[in-house]
Design a protein around this motif. Sequence first.
Motif, PDB file in Angstrom:
ATOM      1  N   HIS A   1       3.369  -8.299   0.636  1.00 24.14           N
ATOM      2  CA  HIS A   1       3.918  -9.649   0.024  1.00 24.14           C
ATOM      3  C   HIS A   1       2.919 -10.678  -0.105  1.00 24.14           C
ATOM      4  CE1 HIS A   1       8.387  -8.065   0.518  1.00 24.14           C
ATOM      5  NE2 HIS A   1       7.477  -7.101  -0.284  1.00 24.14           N
ATOM      6  N   ARG A   2       2.383 -10.995   1.023  1.00 24.56           N
ATOM      7  CA  ARG A   2       1.338 -12.105   0.942  1.00 24.56           C
ATOM      8  C   ARG A   2       0.183 -11.671  -0.030  1.00 24.56           C
ATOM      9  NH1 ARG A   2       2.631 -12.362   6.221  1.00 24.56           N
ATOM     10  NH2 ARG A   2       0.686 -11.004   6.736  1.00 24.56           N
ATOM     11  N   ALA A   3      -0.334 -10.527   0.003  1.00 25.38           N
ATOM     12  CA  ALA A   3      -1.416 -10.294  -0.884  1.00 25.38           C
ATOM     13  C   ALA A   3      -0.995 -10.390  -2.489  1.00 25.38           C
ATOM     14  CB  ALA A   3      -1.827  -8.774  -0.538  1.00 25.38           C
ATOM     15  N   VAL A   4       0.187 -10.005  -2.514  1.00 27.53           N
ATOM     16  CA  VAL A   4       0.726 -10.015  -3.974  1.00 27.53           C
ATOM     17  C   VAL A   4       0.695 -11.624  -4.647  1.00 27.53           C
ATOM     18  CG1 VAL A   4       2.726  -9.619  -5.543  1.00 27.53           C
ATOM     19  CG2 VAL A   4       1.709  -7.669  -4.259  1.00 27.53           C
ATOM     20  N   GLY A   5       1.476 -12.255  -3.548  1.00 29.20           N
ATOM     21  CA  GLY A   5       1.596 -13.832  -3.821  1.00 29.20           C
ATOM     22  C   GLY A   5       0.097 -14.474  -4.066  1.00 29.20           C
ATOM     23  N   ASP A   6      -0.571 -14.183  -3.213  1.00 25.38           N
ATOM     24  CA  ASP A   6      -2.163 -14.512  -3.280  1.00 25.38           C
ATOM     25  C   ASP A   6      -2.584 -14.423  -4.697  1.00 25.38           C
ATOM     26  OD1 ASP A   6      -1.833 -15.803  -0.648  1.00 25.38           O
ATOM     27  OD2 ASP A   6      -2.958 -14.154   0.076  1.00 25.38           O
ATOM     28  N   SER A   7      -2.485 -13.200  -5.070  1.00 26.91           N
ATOM     29  CA  SER A   7      -3.058 -12.764  -6.416  1.00 26.91           C
ATOM     30  C   SER A   7      -2.463 -13.398  -7.608  1.00 26.91           C
ATOM     31  CB  SER A   7      -3.047 -11.285  -6.646  1.00 26.91           C
ATOM     32  OG  SER A   7      -1.691 -10.849  -6.745  1.00 26.91           O
ATOM     33  N   TYR A   8      -1.248 -13.711  -7.483  1.00 27.93           N
ATOM     34  CA  TYR A   8      -0.455 -14.552  -8.573  1.00 27.93           C
ATOM     35  C   TYR A   8      -0.814 -15.840  -8.489  1.00 27.93           C
ATOM     36  CZ  TYR A   8       2.738 -10.694  -9.922  1.00 27.93           C
ATOM     37  OH  TYR A   8       3.420  -9.686 -10.339  1.00 27.93           O
TER      38      TYR A   8
ATOM     39  N   ILE B   1      -2.636 -18.147 -11.554  1.00 22.28           N
ATOM     40  CA  ILE B   1      -1.915 -19.494 -11.699  1.00 22.28           C
ATOM     41  C   ILE B   1      -3.140 -20.572 -11.839  1.00 22.28           C
ATOM     42  CG2 ILE B   1      -0.437 -21.121 -11.198  1.00 22.28           C
ATOM     43  CD1 ILE B   1       1.467 -18.967 -10.319  1.00 22.28           C
ATOM     44  N   ARG B   2      -3.764 -20.276 -10.643  1.00 25.13           N
ATOM     45  CA  ARG B   2      -5.039 -21.481 -10.512  1.00 25.13           C
ATOM     46  C   ARG B   2      -6.120 -21.291 -11.708  1.00 25.13           C
ATOM     47  NH1 ARG B   2      -4.470 -20.049  -4.647  1.00 25.13           N
ATOM     48  NH2 ARG B   2      -3.223 -22.086  -3.957  1.00 25.13           N
ATOM     49  N   GLU B   3      -6.343 -20.190 -12.004  1.00 25.47           N
ATOM     50  CA  GLU B   3      -7.346 -19.967 -13.205  1.00 25.47           C
ATOM     51  C   GLU B   3      -6.837 -20.496 -14.554  1.00 25.47           C
ATOM     52  OE1 GLU B   3      -8.102 -15.717 -13.657  1.00 25.47           O
ATOM     53  OE2 GLU B   3      -8.753 -15.438 -11.814  1.00 25.47           O
ATOM     54  N   ILE B   4      -5.373 -20.209 -14.903  1.00 24.62           N
ATOM     55  CA  ILE B   4      -4.928 -20.499 -15.794  1.00 24.62           C
ATOM     56  C   ILE B   4      -4.850 -22.201 -15.868  1.00 24.62           C
ATOM     57  CG2 ILE B   4      -2.546 -20.923 -17.234  1.00 24.62           C
ATOM     58  CD1 ILE B   4      -2.070 -17.932 -16.153  1.00 24.62           C
TER      59      ILE B   4
END
Length: 94
Positions: free
Chosen positions: A68-75, A79-82
Amino acid sequence: MEHLIRVQNDYDRQVLAWLRGRIGDAALQSAVHRLAGPRKPYLSTLCRSLGIRPPSRRQFAAETARIHRAVGDSYLARIREILAKAPAQEAQRQ
């Protein structure tokens, strides 16, 4: 596979998935047939007959939290890129 083995809760489902990944369906079915009786065997009985000790509930919980942390980190990275592109796009419009 649940039609062959008595699965009573989520932990049993996790153990069954782990066991299927570890030894495969064919070996699991073979072990179930060796234990065949009037009722479906418990998953714990099956593990004991195979000489395998499944991970604890805590280990499964830790693995789930890590995923879950890995998925959250990728999201969050996406978001930071956007958001980083947003000021540049706004400057081009003006």
